[in-house]
Design an enzyme around this catalytic site. Structure first.
Site, PDB file in Angstrom:
ATOM      1  N   SER A  83       0.669  -1.350   0.046  1.00  0.00           N
ATOM      2  CA  SER A  83       0.123   0.086  -0.072  1.00  0.00           C
ATOM      3  C   SER A  83       0.836   1.214  -0.030  1.00  0.00           C
ATOM      4  O   SER A  83       0.794   2.279  -0.694  1.00  0.00           O
ATOM      5  CB  SER A  83      -0.886   0.071   1.304  1.00  0.00           C
ATOM      6  OG  SER A  83      -1.628  -1.093   1.049  1.00  0.00           O
ATOM      7  N   HIS A 245       2.152 -12.901   0.145  1.00  0.00           N
ATOM      8  CA  HIS A 245       2.635 -12.740  -1.206  1.00  0.00           C
ATOM      9  C   HIS A 245       3.748 -13.750  -1.653  1.00  0.00           C
ATOM     10  O   HIS A 245       4.227 -14.672  -0.903  1.00  0.00           O
ATOM     11  CB  HIS A 245       3.113 -11.203  -1.457  1.00  0.00           C
ATOM     12  CG  HIS A 245       1.711 -10.130  -1.150  1.00  0.00           C
ATOM     13  ND1 HIS A 245       1.230  -9.745  -2.221  1.00  0.00           N
ATOM     14  CD2 HIS A 245       1.136 -10.131  -0.236  1.00  0.00           C
ATOM     15  CE1 HIS A 245       0.261  -8.983  -1.984  1.00  0.00           C
ATOM     16  NE2 HIS A 245      -0.013  -9.348  -0.520  1.00  0.00           N
TER      17      HIS A 245
HETATM   18  C1  LIG Z   1      -3.050  -5.933  -5.801  1.00  0.00           C
HETATM   19  C2  LIG Z   1      -2.667  -5.405  -4.512  1.00  0.00           C
HETATM   20  N1  LIG Z   1      -2.084  -4.184  -4.372  1.00  0.00           N
HETATM   21  C3  LIG Z   1      -1.703  -3.605  -3.244  1.00  0.00           C
HETATM   22  C4  LIG Z   1      -1.842  -4.458  -1.926  1.00  0.00           C
HETATM   23  C5  LIG Z   1      -1.315  -4.158  -0.645  1.00  0.00           C
HETATM   24  O1  LIG Z   1      -0.211  -4.569  -0.091  1.00  0.00           O
HETATM   25  P1  LIG Z   1      -0.077  -4.520   1.402  1.00  0.00           P
HETATM   26  O2  LIG Z   1      -0.865  -5.630   2.135  1.00  0.00           O
HETATM   27  O3  LIG Z   1       1.303  -4.774   1.544  1.00  0.00           O
HETATM   28  O4  LIG Z   1      -0.099  -3.038   1.772  1.00  0.00           O
HETATM   29  C6  LIG Z   1      -2.418  -5.830  -1.984  1.00  0.00           C
HETATM   30  C7  LIG Z   1      -2.393  -6.429  -1.070  1.00  0.00           C
HETATM   31  O5  LIG Z   1      -2.682  -7.687  -1.020  1.00  0.00           O
HETATM   32  C8  LIG Z   1      -2.795  -6.150  -3.503  1.00  0.00           C
HETATM   33  O6  LIG Z   1      -3.422  -7.284  -3.490  1.00  0.00           O
END
Ligand SMILES: Cc1ncc(COP(=O)(O)O)c(C=O)c1O
Length: 462
Positions: A83, A245
């Site tokens: 994010s 992930h």
């Molecule tokens: C497509 C996508 N973008 C952004 C994110 C955000 O990642 P994070 O959880 O590391 O903030 C996610 C989370 O799984 C995601 O699936």
């Protein structure tokens, strides 16, 4: 205790660990996602802790270098989540340092509503206006047929994710962005390791940063650039290293970027917005720390405390980077297991296509699957909630395609956005789609059991 003795103790901890208990169908949980970590990650994290450096340091430098070289971009900048990576990438496009090419509040960004909120949120957080178009069935990615209809005189960028590790149609999207002179950000948070080949029948477009004299954002590229990892096609791209992930460091993410000007802006936004680019603990990298005059500050104002962007502090610790480095060694293996599990699940469900839409890789793409999405067909006459509860009772974890249709989420009430096509497929995803796991921690008996229970609920027999 010496460093060696501590590392020996860590080794003993792993050697003495009992084997993973046998899989008991219906009792052992089958999570939709998870991490695979072991002695290597723990040894690396302990080594970083023993350094006592704590903030980004030698492990982070090596991680950023190796990650960029894996994907094929010039730079990788670590941040504390996917994010945050999206926040840095989108905010970079709003930086006044881009001059006439910068986005301004009220500018429009084409995206999709079937996805994760923090792909889209940074557009709103920067005062931009997301413009939503529909996705395709089966690939769950943006439908390029709606792109032209989404254009307005305020359109400035496209920001989209490679859904669940399946690349979007990069030929169509890069050609559209080149034609319309738009910025492109690829959210690769779920797609590390995926590749795409621009077919021989299409031109290859390579992102270029504009300057005031030459506002062109794209240039034609040679044939050698046809096949690349996702993350190389846009001006900026993002990754997440949350445990679900492809590789993890607990929390974490990265911004991928090749253009030096954009890289400098992204780094500045990650690091408080400062103009100075010294690594933590370093001074005077620019060799004129007290020789700058910027903004309305007096001549010689310390460059370390001069801010040219509206920034954050989104850095990671060196322990996180150390874990990520150990995970990078396993990345190729993780990606191929995910692909093999995808093929296995496809084969086990191949005769259910009358009741269930199975996922399809995008043409010319080699996905790096994050999950295995399926959509209940009307012919099945079944309710998704009932199905998810059935799977839950059998300890089979499921996830939705994140927000389903973002514009129907409570927080979208009252926001400035535009919908530029019907969102029929997006609503279908919201109502009838879910995904099951294919991550490397799952075994063949687990995948067998998951598909067996799916089939039982569908009444497809076995
Ligand atoms: C497509 C996508 N973008 C952004 C994110 C955000 O990642 P994070 O959880 O590391 O903030 C996610 C989370 O799984 C995601 O699936």
């Amino acid at each position: 205790m010496s460093r060696d003795a501590i590392q020996e103790a860590v080794h003993a901890h792993f050697v003495n660990r009992t084997e993973t208990p046998a899989f008991i169908p219906g009792e052992t949980p089958i999570p939709p996602s998870g991490k695979v970590i072991g002695e290597a990650e723990t040894q690396a994290m302990v080594a970083a802790a023993l350094d006592g450096w704590l903030t980004t340091g030698r492990f982070n430098t090596e991680f950023e270098t190796r990650l960029a070289s894996f994907v094929g971009t010039r730079r990788a900048l670590t941040v504390n989540s996917g994010s945050s990576a999206n926040l840095v990438a989108v905010s970079s496009l709003f930086s006044p340092q881009l001059g006439a090419a910068a986005l301004r509040p009220g500018d429009e960004v084409i995206t999709v509503a079937a996805g994760f909120p923090t792909t889209v949120n940074p557009i709103l957080q920067n005062g931009g206006v997301p413009v939503f178009i529909d996705i395709q069935p089966h690939t769950y990615n943006i439908d390029p047929a709606h792109l032209d209809g989404a254009l307005s005189d305020r359109t400035r960028a496209v920001v989209i994710a490679h859904t669940l590790g399946n690349p979007f149609d990069l030929s169509a999207i890069t050609a559209f962005c080149a034609r319309q002179n738009l910025w492109l950000i690829e959210d690769c948070c779920d797609a590390l390791g995926a590749r795409y080949r621009i077919p021989d029948t299409h031109d290859v477009w390579w992102p270029r940063t504009p300057d005031a004299a030459d506002p062109s954002l794209w240039c034609r590229a040679g044939d050698d650039a046809r096949e690349r990892h996702v993350g190389c096609f846009g001006h900026l791209a993002t990754l997440s290293f949350y445990p679900a992930h492809h590789i993890t460091m607990g929390e974490g993410g990265a911004v991928l970027v090749s253009d030096p000007q954009l890289a400098k802006i992204a780094e500045s936004i990650r690091d408080w917005g400062r103009d100075c680019w010294c690594a933590p603990g370093c001074d005077n990298t620019c060799k004129k720390r007290f020789g700058w005059q910027l903004g309305d500050l007096p001549q010689g104002y310390d460059h370390k405390y001069t801010y040219s962007n509206l920034g954050y502090n989104l850095k990671i610790t060196d322990m996180q980077a150390a874990c990520g480095l150990a995970q990078l060694n396993r990345l190729e293996g993780f990606v191929s297991t995910r692909r093999a599990n995808f093929d296995y699940l496809t084969q086990r469900l191949a005769d259910c296509t009358g009741l269930l839409d199975l996922p399809q890789p995008t043409l010319h793409a080699q996905p790096s699957w994050f999950g295995f999405p399926v959509t209940l067909r009307a012919e099945a006459g079944l309710n998704r909630v009932d199905m998810l509860q059935w799977l839950d009772q059998h300890k089979i974890g499921t996830r939705l395609l994140f927000a389903g249709n973002l514009v129907r989420q409570p927080y979208f009430d009252g926001r400035a956005f535009r919908v530029a096509s019907t969102l029929t497929q997006t609503d279908r995803v919201m109502n009838d789609t879910f995904w099951i796991g294919l991550w490397p921690g799952l075994t063949a008996p687990m995948l067998d059991y998951a598909t067996e229970q799916l089939r039982t609920f569908l009444g497809a027999g076995w």
